[in-house]
Every structure is written in structure tokens, then in C-alpha cells.
Motif scaffolding. Structure first.
Motif, PDB file in Angstrom:
ATOM      1  N   ARG A  44       0.808  -1.217   0.000  1.00  0.00           N
ATOM      2  CA  ARG A  44       0.000   0.000   0.000  1.00  0.00           C
ATOM      3  C   ARG A  44       0.844   1.271   0.000  1.00  0.00           C
ATOM      4  NH1 ARG A  44      -3.709  -0.357   5.018  1.00  0.00           N
ATOM      5  NH2 ARG A  44      -1.814  -1.251   5.849  1.00  0.00           N
ATOM      6  N   ARG A  71      -7.473  -5.728  -0.092  1.00  0.00           N
ATOM      7  CA  ARG A  71      -8.904  -5.689   0.224  1.00  0.00           C
ATOM      8  C   ARG A  71      -9.744  -5.231  -0.951  1.00  0.00           C
ATOM      9  NH1 ARG A  71      -8.228  -2.366   5.769  1.00  0.00           N
ATOM     10  NH2 ARG A  71      -6.523  -1.488   4.557  1.00  0.00           N
ATOM     11  N   GLY A  99      -2.585  -7.859   8.488  1.00  0.00           N
ATOM     12  CA  GLY A  99      -2.809  -6.748   9.417  1.00  0.00           C
ATOM     13  C   GLY A  99      -2.915  -7.306  10.820  1.00  0.00           C
ATOM     14  N   ASN A 100      -2.417  -6.575  11.787  1.00  0.00           N
ATOM     15  CA  ASN A 100      -2.507  -7.070  13.162  1.00  0.00           C
ATOM     16  C   ASN A 100      -2.343  -5.939  14.158  1.00  0.00           C
ATOM     17  OD1 ASN A 100      -2.844  -8.808  15.230  1.00  0.00           O
ATOM     18  ND2 ASN A 100      -1.095 -10.105  14.767  1.00  0.00           N
ATOM     19  N   PHE A 101      -2.902  -6.125  15.324  1.00  0.00           N
ATOM     20  CA  PHE A 101      -2.664  -5.263  16.484  1.00  0.00           C
ATOM     21  C   PHE A 101      -3.154  -6.038  17.687  1.00  0.00           C
ATOM     22  CE2 PHE A 101      -6.489  -3.976  14.100  1.00  0.00           C
ATOM     23  CZ  PHE A 101      -7.489  -4.266  15.014  1.00  0.00           C
ATOM     24  N   SER A 109     -13.624  -3.649  18.255  1.00  0.00           N
ATOM     25  CA  SER A 109     -14.922  -3.377  17.620  1.00  0.00           C
ATOM     26  C   SER A 109     -15.138  -4.385  16.498  1.00  0.00           C
ATOM     27  CB  SER A 109     -14.926  -1.951  17.047  1.00  0.00           C
ATOM     28  OG  SER A 109     -14.067  -1.889  15.923  1.00  0.00           O
ATOM     29  N   ASN A 111     -15.815  -3.767  13.596  1.00  0.00           N
ATOM     30  CA  ASN A 111     -15.112  -3.287  12.402  1.00  0.00           C
ATOM     31  C   ASN A 111     -13.615  -3.590  12.460  1.00  0.00           C
ATOM     32  OD1 ASN A 111     -15.124  -2.006   9.847  1.00  0.00           O
ATOM     33  ND2 ASN A 111     -14.164  -0.221  10.801  1.00  0.00           N
ATOM     34  N   GLY A 112     -13.048  -3.561  13.671  1.00  0.00           N
ATOM     35  CA  GLY A 112     -11.636  -3.949  13.820  1.00  0.00           C
ATOM     36  C   GLY A 112     -11.461  -5.415  13.464  1.00  0.00           C
ATOM     37  N   THR A 115     -11.780  -5.793   9.730  1.00  0.00           N
ATOM     38  CA  THR A 115     -10.642  -5.235   8.992  1.00  0.00           C
ATOM     39  C   THR A 115      -9.544  -6.286   8.821  1.00  0.00           C
ATOM     40  OG1 THR A 115     -11.112  -3.011   9.793  1.00  0.00           O
ATOM     41  CG2 THR A 115      -8.874  -3.419   9.045  1.00  0.00           C
ATOM     42  N   LYS A 210       5.367  -4.813  16.783  1.00  0.00           N
ATOM     43  CA  LYS A 210       4.008  -4.358  17.078  1.00  0.00           C
ATOM     44  C   LYS A 210       3.363  -5.188  18.183  1.00  0.00           C
ATOM     45  CE  LYS A 210       0.426  -2.837  14.079  1.00  0.00           C
ATOM     46  NZ  LYS A 210      -0.308  -2.925  12.831  1.00  0.00           N
TER      47      LYS A 210
HETATM   48  N1  COA Z   1      -6.800  -1.596  18.772  1.00  0.00           N
HETATM   49  C1  COA Z   1      -8.130  -1.722  18.619  1.00  0.00           C
HETATM   50  N2  COA Z   1      -8.775  -1.473  17.442  1.00  0.00           N
HETATM   51  C2  COA Z   1      -8.008  -1.063  16.407  1.00  0.00           C
HETATM   52  C3  COA Z   1      -6.605  -0.920  16.499  1.00  0.00           C
HETATM   53  C4  COA Z   1      -5.999  -1.192  17.761  1.00  0.00           C
HETATM   54  N3  COA Z   1      -4.676  -1.097  17.936  1.00  0.00           N
HETATM   55  N4  COA Z   1      -6.124  -0.513  15.287  1.00  0.00           N
HETATM   56  C5  COA Z   1      -7.210  -0.414  14.463  1.00  0.00           C
HETATM   57  N5  COA Z   1      -8.332  -0.757  15.140  1.00  0.00           N
HETATM   58  C6  COA Z   1      -9.694  -0.763  14.625  1.00  0.00           C
HETATM   59  C7  COA Z   1     -10.127   0.669  14.363  1.00  0.00           C
HETATM   60  O1  COA Z   1     -10.572   1.290  15.542  1.00  0.00           O
HETATM   61  C8  COA Z   1     -11.228   0.478  13.322  1.00  0.00           C
HETATM   62  O2  COA Z   1     -12.429   0.052  13.906  1.00  0.00           O
HETATM   63  P1  COA Z   1     -13.646   1.117  14.229  1.00  0.00           P
HETATM   64  O3  COA Z   1     -14.017   1.711  12.921  1.00  0.00           O
HETATM   65  O4  COA Z   1     -14.728   0.318  14.852  1.00  0.00           O
HETATM   66  O5  COA Z   1     -13.074   2.148  15.174  1.00  0.00           O
HETATM   67  C9  COA Z   1     -10.710  -0.710  12.517  1.00  0.00           C
HETATM   68  O6  COA Z   1      -9.766  -1.405  13.341  1.00  0.00           O
HETATM   69  C10 COA Z   1     -10.024  -0.288  11.234  1.00  0.00           C
HETATM   70  O7  COA Z   1      -8.973   0.603  11.584  1.00  0.00           O
HETATM   71  P2  COA Z   1      -8.262   1.535  10.491  1.00  0.00           P
HETATM   72  O8  COA Z   1      -7.129   2.253  11.164  1.00  0.00           O
HETATM   73  O9  COA Z   1      -9.298   2.367   9.796  1.00  0.00           O
HETATM   74  O10 COA Z   1      -7.734   0.452   9.453  1.00  0.00           O
HETATM   75  P3  COA Z   1      -6.659   0.599   8.331  1.00  0.00           P
HETATM   76  O11 COA Z   1      -7.205  -0.079   7.154  1.00  0.00           O
HETATM   77  O12 COA Z   1      -6.172   1.995   8.162  1.00  0.00           O
HETATM   78  O13 COA Z   1      -5.393  -0.221   8.935  1.00  0.00           O
HETATM   79  C11 COA Z   1      -4.729  -2.068  10.314  1.00  0.00           C
HETATM   80  C12 COA Z   1      -5.417  -1.599   9.046  1.00  0.00           C
HETATM   81  C13 COA Z   1      -5.539  -1.583  11.505  1.00  0.00           C
HETATM   82  C14 COA Z   1      -4.667  -3.574  10.332  1.00  0.00           C
HETATM   83  C15 COA Z   1      -3.316  -1.455  10.447  1.00  0.00           C
HETATM   84  O14 COA Z   1      -2.747  -1.853  11.673  1.00  0.00           O
HETATM   85  C16 COA Z   1      -2.415  -1.856   9.300  1.00  0.00           C
HETATM   86  O15 COA Z   1      -2.485  -1.251   8.256  1.00  0.00           O
HETATM   87  N6  COA Z   1      -1.586  -2.898   9.458  1.00  0.00           N
HETATM   88  C17 COA Z   1      -0.706  -3.410   8.417  1.00  0.00           C
HETATM   89  C18 COA Z   1       0.629  -3.701   8.917  1.00  0.00           C
HETATM   90  C19 COA Z   1       0.650  -4.732  10.001  1.00  0.00           C
HETATM   91  O16 COA Z   1      -0.250  -4.835  10.824  1.00  0.00           O
HETATM   92  N7  COA Z   1       1.716  -5.469  10.048  1.00  0.00           N
HETATM   93  C20 COA Z   1       1.894  -6.488  11.059  1.00  0.00           C
HETATM   94  C21 COA Z   1       1.637  -7.822  10.480  1.00  0.00           C
HETATM   95  S1  COA Z   1       1.828  -9.093  11.700  1.00  0.00           S
END
Ligand code: COA
Length: 298
Positions: A44, A71, A99-101, A109, A111-112, A115, A210
Motif C-alpha cells: 500500500r 482488500r 494486518g494485526n494489532f 470493535s 469493524n476492527g 478489517t 508491534k
Molecule cells: N486496537 C483496537 N482497534 C483497532 C486498532 C488497535 N490497535 N487498530 C485499528 N483498530 C480498529 C479501528 O478502531 C477500526 O475500527 P472502528 O471503525 O470500529 O473504530 C478498525 O480497526 C479499522 O482501523 P483503520 O485504522 O481504519 O484500518 P486501516 O485499514 O487503516 O489499517 C490495520 C489496518 C488496523 C490492520 C493497520 O494496523 C495496518 O495497516 N496494518 C498493516 C501492517 C501490520 O499490521 N503489520 C503487522 C503484520 S503481523
């Protein structure tokens, strides 16, 4: 570290690696390139892609980067088509984008949750779906008469359960199901092998920084039977094995590369105590009737 494989095992192959610009995906891209493959990476972030492509090209690897989000089906289609347009064919698809957190189930949520399912599970299926026509046996865009191969990067989180990873556990369980089902259907219909790799904790990756702060990181080391974290190289070597002819009869498996960590249990007794205790218990049970505890000796 030097590769134990011959440098030409992927000669003439074209690979597309999602999430190939960083972490494990970038190491797979590098090792595929060093072993003869041309490499397209999808991600991305333009800046990450550009520096990854420059690094690969500086090693003499034919490489190109395409911006896109797994996606979005239109991105998946465009990137697969651009790869074929650029290199003339497609032989290997690696789904490494993820993606992860860390978050408790209570605080996550819907939505999380969705995602991460969308990136890991739906994204993997979408990429496979768009790549199918080019990976098919005898397809116009194939470098050999056999079908191409797909590799899905998974995890071990869902084998039992994992703290604060309900979304990723669910997503990777789905990825493993995709691996097996596509191996069955596309192996039968098109001679396409579909496998996965489940990495354990791998040092120096975005996932590790992370998800595992240093104090957890050192605990992982303690619990791993091989007593060390893995390296990105370990995952890339597994990927080379599965992508090359060395793995030509392997289909539908997810290879765990975690040093045995997922098998780990708390070490409740030292080995010497087990010897003494076990013999003593046997002696006691021999001295009484079978099944009736000899209370006077307990
Ligand atoms: N804790 C709880 N919820 C979280 C979060 C966190 N740390 N990070 C994101 N979310 C939730 C958001 O609140 C949102 O939900 P909501 O609309 O109900 O509030 C939802 O996840 C989407 O978040 P958003 O930031 O809009 O998504 P994004 O598409 O911009 O990013 C992720 C996607 C969240 C997976 C981001 O961490 C990412 O891009 N990761 C890629 C890199 C990665 O994770 N690498 C490690 C691989 S092991």
C-alpha cells in the motif's frame, strides 16, 4: 546466511508477493530473486515499495513494485495483470500481506475484527482468485507444463488460543482452510500446489515490534524449545523449499516454522525429579493389587 539451495532453483519463474516490501515478505522476495525468480511486490505504501525494489535491483534481481490494497478486488486484478504484462507470466503467488494489532476481545470493535479478516482472509482469497487464470496448468502465461504454486503466510495462534489476538486467530484459521480447499480443488483441476507457512516469533519484523514488546520477546525465547527467535531467513528458506521442485509433491500443508514453540508447555518438573517420582509410583502400584491403592504405603 548462505542459502543451502542451488542459486537456480527458481530460474525462469515469476513471483508476485503481497506485502513483499517489508518484513518476512521482503526476505522472501530477496531469496526468490537470489534463486533465479523475477519478483513483483505489492503493497500500500509507495515509499516502502520503491526502496524495496531498489534494494532488490541492486542485487541484480529483476523487480517491480505495484501499489495496491488486497482488500480491493480491482487492485488485486490490476496488480496480477500488471505483473503478467511486465514479466510475461506468473508462476508463484505469495500472500504475505497481513494486518494485526493487540487488543482484548472486549475492546475490539466488530469493524476492527472485520478489517483483519478482510486483509488476511478475504484478501488472500481475492489474490488467489485473480491469479488463477495465469497459474493454471498449460495456461498461456506459464513457464512450464505444470501448474503454478500459491503460498499463504499463516500463524500458529489459532491452534490453541492466543491472548488479545481473536481477530488474527480467526483470520489465520480461515487462511489455513483456504490453503487446504484450494489445494484440493485447484490441485485436482489445474495441478496448482497450494501450501502455507506458519511462522513463530521472528526477530526484526513489524509483527514482532508491534505485538511483542521486549519483555514478552524474551519470554518467547525462554519458552521456545530451540531457545531462540526465528529469523526472516528461516521463513524464506521454507518458502524456497515449497516453491521449488523440492516441494513438488507437497500440496495442502501449512509448514510450521516456529522452533517448536506452539508445542511448548510450562516445564512443571525437572527431569531428575520425574525419574525418581515415576519409579517410586510404579514400585508402590506393584506392591498392592492392581487398581486398589495400597493406602498404608501412600
Ligand atoms: N486496537 C483496537 N482497534 C483497532 C486498532 C488497535 N490497535 N487498530 C485499528 N483498530 C480498529 C479501528 O478502531 C477500526 O475500527 P472502528 O471503525 O470500529 O473504530 C478498525 O480497526 C479499522 O482501523 P483503520 O485504522 O481504519 O484500518 P486501516 O485499514 O487503516 O489499517 C490495520 C489496518 C488496523 C490492520 C493497520 O494496523 C495496518 O495497516 N496494518 C498493516 C501492517 C501490520 O499490521 N503489520 C503487522 C503484520 S503481523
Amino acid at each position: 546466511m548462505e542459502s543451502p539451495f542451488k542459486p537456480n532453483i527458481l530460474h525462469g519463474k515469476v513471483s508476485l508477493i503481497t506485502g513483499g516490501g517489508s518484513g518476512i515478505g521482503f526476505e522472501i522476495s530477496t531469496q526468490f530473486g537470489k534463486h533465479g525468480a523475477s519478483v513483483a511486490i505489492m503493497g500500500r505504501r509507495r515509499g516502502v515499495l520503491d526502496s524495496a525494489v531498489s534494494a532488490l535491483q541492486s542485487l541484480g534481481i529483476p523487480a517491480v513494485g505495484f501499489e495496491g490494497d488486497v482488500r480491493k478486488q480491482e487492485d488485486a486484478k490490476r496488480v496480477v495483470e500488471s505483473t503478467v504484462k511486465h514479466f510475461g507470466q506468473l508462476d508463484i503467488l505469495v500472500n504475505a500481506a497481513a494486518g494485526n494489532f493487540l487488543v482484548s476481545a472486549e475492546d475490539l470493535s466488530p469493524n476492527g475484527f472485520r478489517t483483519v479478516m478482510d486483509i488476511d482472509s478475504v484478501g488472500t482469497f481475492t489474490m488467489c482468485h485473480e491469479a488463477l487464470n495465469y497459474l493454471k496448468k498449460g495456461g498461456k502465461c506459464r513457464s512450464s507444463a505444470t501448474g503454478g504454486t500459491i503460498m499463504n503466510i499463516s500463524a500458529t495462534l489459532h491452534y490453541t488460543a492466543s491472548w488479545y489476538q481473536i481477530h488474527v486467530s480467526a483470520a489465520k484459521a480461515a487462511v489455513d482452510a483456504l490453503t487446504r480447499n484450494l489445494a484440493l480443488e485447484w490441485g485436482t483441476d489445474y495441478d496448482i500446489r497450494v501450501n502455507g507457512i506458519a511462522p513463530g516469533p521472528i526477530s526484526d519484523t513489524p509483527g514482532m515490534s508491534k505485538l511483542a514488546p521486549e519483555e514478552i520477546n524474551s519470554k518467547a525465547r525462554d519458552y521456545t524449545p530451540l531457545y531462540r527467535l526465528g529469523e526472516k531467513w528461516d521463513i524464506a528458506m521454507a518458502a524456497l523449499y515449497l516453491a521449488s521442485d523440492a516441494g513438488k509433491y507437497v500440496n495442502g500443508t501449512t509448514l510450521i516454522v516456529d522452533g517448536g514453540l506452539w508445542l511448548s508447555r510450562p516445564h512443571h518438573l525437572p527431569k531428575e525429579s520425574v525419574k525418581q517420582l515415576s519409579r517410586a509410583v510404579e514400585k508402590r502400584s506393584r506392591s498392592g493389587p492392581v487398581g486398589v491403592p495400597n493406602r498404608s504405603k501412600l
